[in-house]
Design a protein around this motif. Structure first.
Motif, PDB file in Angstrom:
ATOM      1  N   UNK A 127       1.990  -0.778  -2.317  1.00  0.00           N
ATOM      2  CA  UNK A 127       1.422  -0.978  -3.632  1.00  0.00           C
ATOM      3  C   UNK A 127       0.444  -0.244  -4.060  1.00  0.00           C
ATOM      4  N   UNK A 128      -0.696  -0.247  -3.179  1.00  0.00           N
ATOM      5  CA  UNK A 128      -2.116   0.419  -3.673  1.00  0.00           C
ATOM      6  C   UNK A 128      -1.563   1.878  -3.679  1.00  0.00           C
ATOM      7  N   UNK A 129      -0.752   2.483  -2.734  1.00  0.00           N
ATOM      8  CA  UNK A 129      -0.439   3.977  -2.812  1.00  0.00           C
ATOM      9  C   UNK A 129       0.410   4.049  -4.096  1.00  0.00           C
ATOM     10  N   UNK A 130       1.263   3.423  -4.202  1.00  0.00           N
ATOM     11  CA  UNK A 130       2.091   3.607  -5.779  1.00  0.00           C
ATOM     12  C   UNK A 130       1.220   3.662  -6.862  1.00  0.00           C
ATOM     13  N   UNK A 173      -8.222   3.080   2.104  1.00  0.00           N
ATOM     14  CA  UNK A 173      -9.674   2.642   1.453  1.00  0.00           C
ATOM     15  C   UNK A 173     -10.491   3.832   0.704  1.00  0.00           C
ATOM     16  N   UNK A 174     -10.084   4.983   1.447  1.00  0.00           N
ATOM     17  CA  UNK A 174     -10.680   6.365   0.907  1.00  0.00           C
ATOM     18  C   UNK A 174      -9.895   6.869  -0.278  1.00  0.00           C
ATOM     19  N   UNK A 175      -8.714   6.594  -0.398  1.00  0.00           N
ATOM     20  CA  UNK A 175      -8.109   6.976  -1.652  1.00  0.00           C
ATOM     21  C   UNK A 175      -8.292   6.045  -2.708  1.00  0.00           C
ATOM     22  N   UNK A 176      -8.634   4.800  -2.455  1.00  0.00           N
ATOM     23  CA  UNK A 176      -9.003   3.744  -3.451  1.00  0.00           C
ATOM     24  C   UNK A 176     -10.362   4.056  -3.865  1.00  0.00           C
TER      25      UNK A 176
END
Length: 505
Positions: free
Chosen positions: A51-54, A117-120
């Motif tokens: 979900x986060x990645x999408x 986490x780094x992507x967020x």
């Protein structure tokens, strides 16, 4: 979600087809994050990562209905500009969702997929943190002259931006700069708020207006270990108290303008507001609403917030165990600045309820409804305000008042010589007088300034009276003087089909 789905609003004006999957994706992630935070067993981490990645892969978090408001030039794009990140209500809401996800589950996410986490953090910096500090010209900040009304957008968007900073920004100087900027926006918002605490957007929008303001102030109070505590200020208290002043019964609230009669406001939010300002009536209302629908009731709106789910989870036990003391409800409230009266037949809540308004036709989420009213009996609707249909491009365009729900013809108003009221602040009620005399409550006003000159209305005095003694009843009396009289209609929007029996209904 495909690019053509984003373009659909630009092509057709339809908001729903894009917004449904957009919000559902966020709903699912919020519930998964809450479940994993509560259980801590790792069961939901893979789905949370997906979900986060999408969401991070989306080209923009800004809704198609909003993005063109904020570009510096050529504001007519069917697709979002990835080179110019802008912030609307739901970009900020999405940012807060990811910031909460990182704050609650940062360690297990780091262990399972360090890139997440780094992507967020990277996406929050690009889409929320940097634009918030760099730009002063987003109209919802209230920092520059704007033609927009500063309603719920200010505290709602500001609050979510501040959450992103406080939960995810490592630089203390940038956090402080964001808080200072947010306080400036909230000052502007409060400077325009009605001194009586009335929300001209109505109870449905209060949850994202006064309710979001409460969240901002509570967040800053906690941040400063209560060195900053604005909850003793009279205006802040009145903003919260407004909600029980316009509460009818159960889930029903007075619903002028775009709001629904069943306001989707979180009971836990009202309960916590009541505790902050030490108001047992507001705690009662919050507990009552929460006990009616519980935590699951907060999942009904497509636009629920993870932060509010967390609040409810933390307060669930106390609110469910809360027992209301035997207190009567007020038989009368008058909000003199927004010009809304609520009056009851009894202090037990049974019998007649009257809600009516004066005001003007330039309010936030305005309908041409100066002088309109609603009537309930024993908590059930009789004469109603129909509210609004699903939003489209037309809803907030120059053609807004071509929509039937916005026009006087579909409110409880006179239609004079085929003409209803006109939009704009200059179309208003005059000589407004409200009285509560024990056995009756009365609102009287001249509606003629709300009509265009072509209607030929010299004077139109409306009196709405709730009589409590003897045979309880509500009297609506219209006295008018016209330049000419081709046609006169009196509109009654009813909750049920009327049954005619002789000369009675």
């Amino acid at each position: 979600m495909p690019a053509t789905l984003y373009m659909d609003f630009f092509r057709t004006g339809n908001r729903h087809r894009f917004e449904l999957p957009y919000f559902q994706r966020r709903q699912v992630l919020a519930i998964l994050v809450l479940a994993e935070w509560l259980q801590g067993e790792g069961r939901f981490l893979d789905d949370i990562i997906n979900g986060v990645w999408a969401i991070c892969e989306e080209s923009s978090w800004v809704l198609p209905a909003h993005h063109n408001q904020f570009y510096r030039t050529n504001q007519n794009d069917p697709l979002p500009r990835t080179c110019e990140p802008v912030i609307d209500l739901f970009a900020a809401e999405t940012g807060a969702l990811l910031a909460w996800s990182l704050h609650l589950l940062g360690q297990p996410l780091e262990q399972k997929a360090p890139a997440v986490p780094h992507r967020i953090l990277g996406e929050l910096g690009t889409r929320i943190l940097d634009p918030y500090l760099r730009r002063d010209d987003f109209w919802w900040m209230g920092l520059l002259e704007t033609s927009h009304s500063l309603g719920n957008w200010v505290p709602w968007t500001t609050g979510n931006c501040l959450r992103c900073f406080l939960l995810a920004e490592p630089d203390a100087k940038r956090r402080l700069a964001a808080v200072r900027k947010g306080l400036r926006s909230l000052d502007v918002y409060l400077g325009e708020y009605s001194p009586d605490g009335g929300c001209d957007e109505g109870p449905s929008y209060w949850g994202r207006s006064g309710g979001s303001l409460f969240e901002c102030l509570e967040m800053l109070t906690l941040l400063t270990d209560e060195a900053f505590d604005p909850f003793q200020l009279e205006l802040i208290q009145r903003i919260g108290q407004y909600m029980y002043k316009v509460h009818i019964a159960g889930e029903y609230f007075v619903n002028f303008a775009d709001g629904s009669a069943k306001a989707e406001v979180e009971g836990s939010l009202l309960y916590c507001y009541g505790k902050r300002i030490a108001d047992p009536d507001l705690c009662d209302l919050g507990a009552q609403l929460y006990q009616l629908s519980g935590l699951w009731g907060q999942l009904r709106p497509l636009t629920f917030s993870l932060g509010r789910l967390i609040r409810s989870a933390l307060w669930h036990g106390e609110i469910e165990a809360y027992s209301k003391a035997e207190r009567s409800v007020s038989a009368y409230h008058w909000l003199e600045h927004v010009q809304v009266i609520t009056a009851r037949e009894t202090t037990t809540g049974s019998g007649f309820f009257l809600g009516a308004k004066g005001g003007h036709n330039g309010e936030n989420h305005n309908h041409n409804d100066v002088g309109s009213y609603i009537v309930f009996y024993d908590g059930f609707p009789l004469i109603i305000d129909v509210g609004v249909e699903t939003y489209t491009a037309q809803t907030f365009s120059a053609k807004r008042y071509e929509l039937w729900t916005m026009r006087s013809n579909f409110h409880n108003l006179p239609i004079m010589n085929g003409r209803g009221q006109s939009p704009g602040r200059s179309f208003h009620a005059a000589h407004v007088l409200c009285r509560n005399e024990g056995d009756s409550a009365t609102l009287t006003m001249d509606l003629s300034p709300a009509y265009p000159g072509e209607a030929g209305v010299q004077n139109l005095t409306r009196s709405l009276k709730l009589k409590r003694k003897g045979r309880a009843r509500i009297l609506i009396v219209d006295q008018y003087r016209l330049d000419y009289a081709d046609s006169i209609q009196f509109v009654f929007m009813l909750a049920h089909k009327p049954q005619l029996q002789g000369d009675t209904v």
